[in-house]
Every structure is written in C-alpha cells, then in structure tokens.
Design a protein around this motif. Sequence first.
Motif, PDB file in Angstrom:
ATOM      1  N   ASP A   1       3.794   9.794  13.212  1.00  0.00           N
ATOM      2  CA  ASP A   1       3.697   9.471  11.790  1.00  0.00           C
ATOM      3  C   ASP A   1       2.786  10.477  11.102  1.00  0.00           C
ATOM      4  O   ASP A   1       1.765  10.902  11.669  1.00  0.00           O
ATOM      5  CB  ASP A   1       3.116   8.070  11.582  1.00  0.00           C
ATOM      6  N   ILE A   2       3.145  10.837   9.859  1.00  0.00           N
ATOM      7  CA  ILE A   2       2.275  11.693   9.051  1.00  0.00           C
ATOM      8  C   ILE A   2       2.142  11.067   7.661  1.00  0.00           C
ATOM      9  O   ILE A   2       3.043  10.403   7.171  1.00  0.00           O
ATOM     10  CB  ILE A   2       2.792  13.137   8.952  1.00  0.00           C
ATOM     11  N   ALA A   3       0.965  11.281   7.044  1.00  0.00           N
ATOM     12  CA  ALA A   3       0.689  10.662   5.746  1.00  0.00           C
ATOM     13  C   ALA A   3      -0.353  11.485   5.011  1.00  0.00           C
ATOM     14  O   ALA A   3      -1.017  12.351   5.592  1.00  0.00           O
ATOM     15  CB  ALA A   3       0.182   9.229   5.949  1.00  0.00           C
ATOM     16  N   GLY A   4      -0.499  11.207   3.716  1.00  0.00           N
ATOM     17  CA  GLY A   4      -1.527  11.853   2.929  1.00  0.00           C
ATOM     18  C   GLY A   4      -2.899  11.243   3.195  1.00  0.00           C
ATOM     19  O   GLY A   4      -3.015  10.202   3.849  1.00  0.00           O
ATOM     20  N   PRO A   5      -3.954  11.868   2.673  1.00  0.00           N
ATOM     21  CA  PRO A   5      -5.312  11.387   2.944  1.00  0.00           C
ATOM     22  C   PRO A   5      -5.725  10.163   2.138  1.00  0.00           C
ATOM     23  O   PRO A   5      -6.740   9.531   2.462  1.00  0.00           O
ATOM     24  CB  PRO A   5      -6.194  12.589   2.604  1.00  0.00           C
ATOM     25  N   ASP A   6      -4.966   9.811   1.086  1.00  0.00           N
ATOM     26  CA  ASP A   6      -5.383   8.726   0.193  1.00  0.00           C
ATOM     27  C   ASP A   6      -4.450   7.532   0.324  1.00  0.00           C
ATOM     28  O   ASP A   6      -3.237   7.644   0.128  1.00  0.00           O
ATOM     29  CB  ASP A   6      -5.375   9.204  -1.267  1.00  0.00           C
ATOM     30  N   ARG A   7      -5.037   6.369   0.639  1.00  0.00           N
ATOM     31  CA  ARG A   7      -4.269   5.121   0.721  1.00  0.00           C
ATOM     32  C   ARG A   7      -4.811   4.151  -0.317  1.00  0.00           C
ATOM     33  O   ARG A   7      -6.023   3.938  -0.403  1.00  0.00           O
ATOM     34  CB  ARG A   7      -4.372   4.502   2.110  1.00  0.00           C
ATOM     35  N   ALA A   8      -3.901   3.576  -1.107  1.00  0.00           N
ATOM     36  CA  ALA A   8      -4.301   2.639  -2.162  1.00  0.00           C
ATOM     37  C   ALA A   8      -3.096   1.774  -2.517  1.00  0.00           C
ATOM     38  O   ALA A   8      -1.965   2.078  -2.123  1.00  0.00           O
ATOM     39  CB  ALA A   8      -4.788   3.405  -3.401  1.00  0.00           C
ATOM     40  N   PRO A   9      -3.312   0.696  -3.274  1.00  0.00           N
ATOM     41  CA  PRO A   9      -2.166  -0.097  -3.732  1.00  0.00           C
ATOM     42  C   PRO A   9      -1.165   0.776  -4.486  1.00  0.00           C
ATOM     43  O   PRO A   9      -1.538   1.676  -5.249  1.00  0.00           O
ATOM     44  CB  PRO A   9      -2.814  -1.139  -4.638  1.00  0.00           C
ATOM     45  N   PHE A  10       0.099   0.473  -4.266  1.00  0.00           N
ATOM     46  CA  PHE A  10       1.201   1.244  -4.848  1.00  0.00           C
ATOM     47  C   PHE A  10       1.017   1.399  -6.364  1.00  0.00           C
ATOM     48  O   PHE A  10       1.092   2.503  -6.919  1.00  0.00           O
ATOM     49  CB  PHE A  10       2.501   0.505  -4.556  1.00  0.00           C
ATOM     50  N   ALA A  11       0.752   0.291  -7.065  1.00  0.00           N
ATOM     51  CA  ALA A  11       0.633   0.330  -8.525  1.00  0.00           C
ATOM     52  C   ALA A  11      -0.533   1.202  -8.972  1.00  0.00           C
ATOM     53  O   ALA A  11      -0.468   1.866 -10.014  1.00  0.00           O
ATOM     54  CB  ALA A  11       0.477  -1.087  -9.075  1.00  0.00           C
ATOM     55  N   GLU A  12      -1.610   1.206  -8.199  1.00  0.00           N
ATOM     56  CA  GLU A  12      -2.782   2.017  -8.566  1.00  0.00           C
ATOM     57  C   GLU A  12      -2.446   3.500  -8.531  1.00  0.00           C
ATOM     58  O   GLU A  12      -2.839   4.263  -9.438  1.00  0.00           O
ATOM     59  CB  GLU A  12      -3.933   1.722  -7.611  1.00  0.00           C
TER      60      GLU A  12
ATOM     61  N   LEU B   1       0.840  -1.195   0.000  1.00  0.00           N
ATOM     62  CA  LEU B   1       0.000   0.000   0.000  1.00  0.00           C
ATOM     63  C   LEU B   1       0.877   1.247   0.000  1.00  0.00           C
ATOM     64  O   LEU B   1       2.027   1.217   0.433  1.00  0.00           O
ATOM     65  CB  LEU B   1      -0.906  -0.004   1.230  1.00  0.00           C
ATOM     66  N   PHE B   2       0.301   2.344  -0.475  1.00  0.00           N
ATOM     67  CA  PHE B   2       1.030   3.595  -0.632  1.00  0.00           C
ATOM     68  C   PHE B   2       0.126   4.714  -0.140  1.00  0.00           C
ATOM     69  O   PHE B   2      -1.094   4.691  -0.390  1.00  0.00           O
ATOM     70  CB  PHE B   2       1.375   3.772  -2.110  1.00  0.00           C
ATOM     71  N   GLN B   3       0.676   5.689   0.573  1.00  0.00           N
ATOM     72  CA  GLN B   3      -0.126   6.789   1.115  1.00  0.00           C
ATOM     73  C   GLN B   3       0.687   8.077   1.092  1.00  0.00           C
ATOM     74  O   GLN B   3       1.020   8.638   2.125  1.00  0.00           O
ATOM     75  CB  GLN B   3      -0.585   6.446   2.542  1.00  0.00           C
ATOM     76  N   PRO B   4       1.028   8.559  -0.105  1.00  0.00           N
ATOM     77  CA  PRO B   4       1.943   9.697  -0.210  1.00  0.00           C
ATOM     78  C   PRO B   4       1.350  10.990   0.338  1.00  0.00           C
ATOM     79  O   PRO B   4       0.135  11.185   0.367  1.00  0.00           O
ATOM     80  CB  PRO B   4       2.195   9.798  -1.713  1.00  0.00           C
ATOM     81  N   ILE B   5       2.248  11.885   0.757  1.00  0.00           N
ATOM     82  CA  ILE B   5       1.859  13.165   1.339  1.00  0.00           C
ATOM     83  C   ILE B   5       2.525  14.290   0.559  1.00  0.00           C
ATOM     84  O   ILE B   5       3.648  14.148   0.077  1.00  0.00           O
ATOM     85  CB  ILE B   5       2.241  13.215   2.838  1.00  0.00           C
ATOM     86  N   ALA B   6       1.824  15.405   0.431  1.00  0.00           N
ATOM     87  CA  ALA B   6       2.360  16.553  -0.302  1.00  0.00           C
ATOM     88  C   ALA B   6       3.429  17.267   0.509  1.00  0.00           C
ATOM     89  O   ALA B   6       3.342  17.377   1.739  1.00  0.00           O
ATOM     90  CB  ALA B   6       1.236  17.526  -0.640  1.00  0.00           C
ATOM     91  N   ALA B   7       4.439  17.785  -0.171  1.00  0.00           N
ATOM     92  CA  ALA B   7       5.527  18.502   0.502  1.00  0.00           C
ATOM     93  C   ALA B   7       5.005  19.684   1.305  1.00  0.00           C
ATOM     94  O   ALA B   7       5.511  19.978   2.393  1.00  0.00           O
ATOM     95  CB  ALA B   7       6.554  18.970  -0.530  1.00  0.00           C
ATOM     96  N   ASP B   8       3.988  20.377   0.802  1.00  0.00           N
ATOM     97  CA  ASP B   8       3.424  21.509   1.539  1.00  0.00           C
ATOM     98  C   ASP B   8       2.850  21.062   2.879  1.00  0.00           C
ATOM     99  O   ASP B   8       2.976  21.778   3.888  1.00  0.00           O
ATOM    100  CB  ASP B   8       2.333  22.199   0.714  1.00  0.00           C
ATOM    101  N   ASP B   9       2.203  19.890   2.903  1.00  0.00           N
ATOM    102  CA  ASP B   9       1.657  19.384   4.158  1.00  0.00           C
ATOM    103  C   ASP B   9       2.766  18.962   5.117  1.00  0.00           C
ATOM    104  O   ASP B   9       2.670  19.175   6.329  1.00  0.00           O
ATOM    105  CB  ASP B   9       0.718  18.200   3.893  1.00  0.00           C
ATOM    106  N   VAL B  10       3.820  18.351   4.579  1.00  0.00           N
ATOM    107  CA  VAL B  10       4.962  17.978   5.422  1.00  0.00           C
ATOM    108  C   VAL B  10       5.546  19.221   6.081  1.00  0.00           C
ATOM    109  O   VAL B  10       5.797  19.251   7.296  1.00  0.00           O
ATOM    110  CB  VAL B  10       6.049  17.262   4.599  1.00  0.00           C
ATOM    111  N   ALA B  11       5.751  20.266   5.294  1.00  0.00           N
ATOM    112  CA  ALA B  11       6.340  21.499   5.821  1.00  0.00           C
ATOM    113  C   ALA B  11       5.437  22.136   6.876  1.00  0.00           C
ATOM    114  O   ALA B  11       5.920  22.628   7.903  1.00  0.00           O
ATOM    115  CB  ALA B  11       6.599  22.476   4.684  1.00  0.00           C
ATOM    116  N   ALA B  12       4.130  22.121   6.631  1.00  0.00           N
ATOM    117  CA  ALA B  12       3.198  22.727   7.588  1.00  0.00           C
ATOM    118  C   ALA B  12       3.227  21.981   8.921  1.00  0.00           C
ATOM    119  O   ALA B  12       3.239  22.600   9.999  1.00  0.00           O
ATOM    120  CB  ALA B  12       1.790  22.720   7.005  1.00  0.00           C
TER     121      ALA B  12
END
Length: 250
Positions: free
Chosen positions: A183-194, A156-167
């Motif tokens: 831990d911090i993460a983006g709002p969307d979690r899905a299979p890596f390939a998707e 699974l993959f849950q990337p986060i935007a750089a702006d959110d990391v900085a904030a």
Amino acid sequence: MKIVVIGGSGLIGSRVVALLGAAGHEALAASPRTGVNAVTGEGLSSALMDADVVVDVANAPSWEPQAVLDFFRTSARNLGKAEVAAGVRHHVALSIVGCDRTPENAYFVAKVAQEEGIKAAGVPYTIVRATQFMEFIGDIADFNTDGGTVRIGNGLFQPIAADDVAAILTQTALAAPLNGTVDIAGPDRAPFAEIITRYLKSIGDARPVVTDREARYYGGRVEEQSLVPLGDARIGHLSLEQWFEQVKKR
C-alpha cells in the motif's frame, strides 16, 4: 533493462517512462495511441519482445460496471499470456487501497478482478495499491456536488501526489518482485470533507462542503477506513499543503 509501461501515455505512465529513461533504462510507452492494446491484444507480442519488466498503469475508458470489469479482466489475462511467452520477469500493477473493501464500487470490483488475473498468470508480480491521487480531488468535489453543495462521506482520506506514485512504481519496477501487495499513501490523513474543504479554499472555490453519511464514493458507501491503508504503507513525500501551493502556481 527494457521496461514496458502499459498506459505509458497517461498521468502516471508518462511520469514512470520519464523516470525510467532518466535512470538509463529502455522505457517503452505502450498504449492504444502507440499501437499497443492490452484488451484486443494488438501489438502486445512485439512490444514485450525482450522486455524484463512490465508496469501496468492503464485506465479503463469507461466506468460502466460491465465495461470496466471486462477491461481489467481481459487486459490482465492478455498481458499475463504475452508476458509468459516473452519471458517477462516482473509484472508491476497499479491498484487501489481498499478496493477489496468497497464492493458497491464497480471500479474497485474491477480492480480486484485485475489483481486476481495477475496472480493467476504465473509471472512474478508486485501489486502497488495507491490511495486516491491529489490530482483527482477537484474531480471528486465536482462529482459529489449537489445543488451547489459538496456532499462527502464521513470516512478518512489520505491522498497521494501523482509524482510520488510514479516514483514508487519506478523503484518497484527496478526491485525484485514481491509476489504480494504494498500500500502507498500521502503523508496527510484527515476526514474526507476536511481535505475537500481545504482544497476548495486553496483555489478560491466557495462551495460549502458537508459530511453526509449517505453520500457515496462513485457508488460505494464510505466507512471510516474504506479508503486508507489499514496497516503498513509506503508514504509519499509531497504534503497536501505543498501540493496546494503547486496548484496555485499553475
């Protein structure tokens, strides 16, 4: 407050410096470019003079296993000593979600060593572990391209935007130290390939993406939850679709 941002000229550091400055704090962008080198120790003492907080978002110039380990281990040790001498009250460091769960990934191993150095330094600290940045999705696709096909592990993959990391790092720097990890993460979690497929489609890239259990993530095998938070996490605001729209406008 005076806040020194180690790696303050980079993707995350420059954003943190801007946010801190906008909030009325004295934010110093410290990097080799500005004469401050956490590995050699050059400029550290003068940069940290009267500093209240240090935010370390520096990245290693080489990902060769021994080089990256030496970079993070040495910089953590040097920063700790300089911070103790300067009376710094809070050390904030950016690390990676799951870095202690992927021992075949040399970069992750080095980040674990950095975390250990921070804990041993004796300065109150907060370690912010982030998932991979949305800004790196294209690089990940390129790195995993073989014969025109992108081969991605089945985790699974849950990337986060750089702006959110900085904030979040900025908010953390202005808060009391946790002497722990968040831990911090983006709002969307899905299979890596998707997620890779959605990104490539959004930029008009026709490369096919396949799930390959043997595919490695920078040397490490990706299991289902290798790269996502296992428990509570702070979630960023920017969704993947919103970020894709931003990319299209660039």
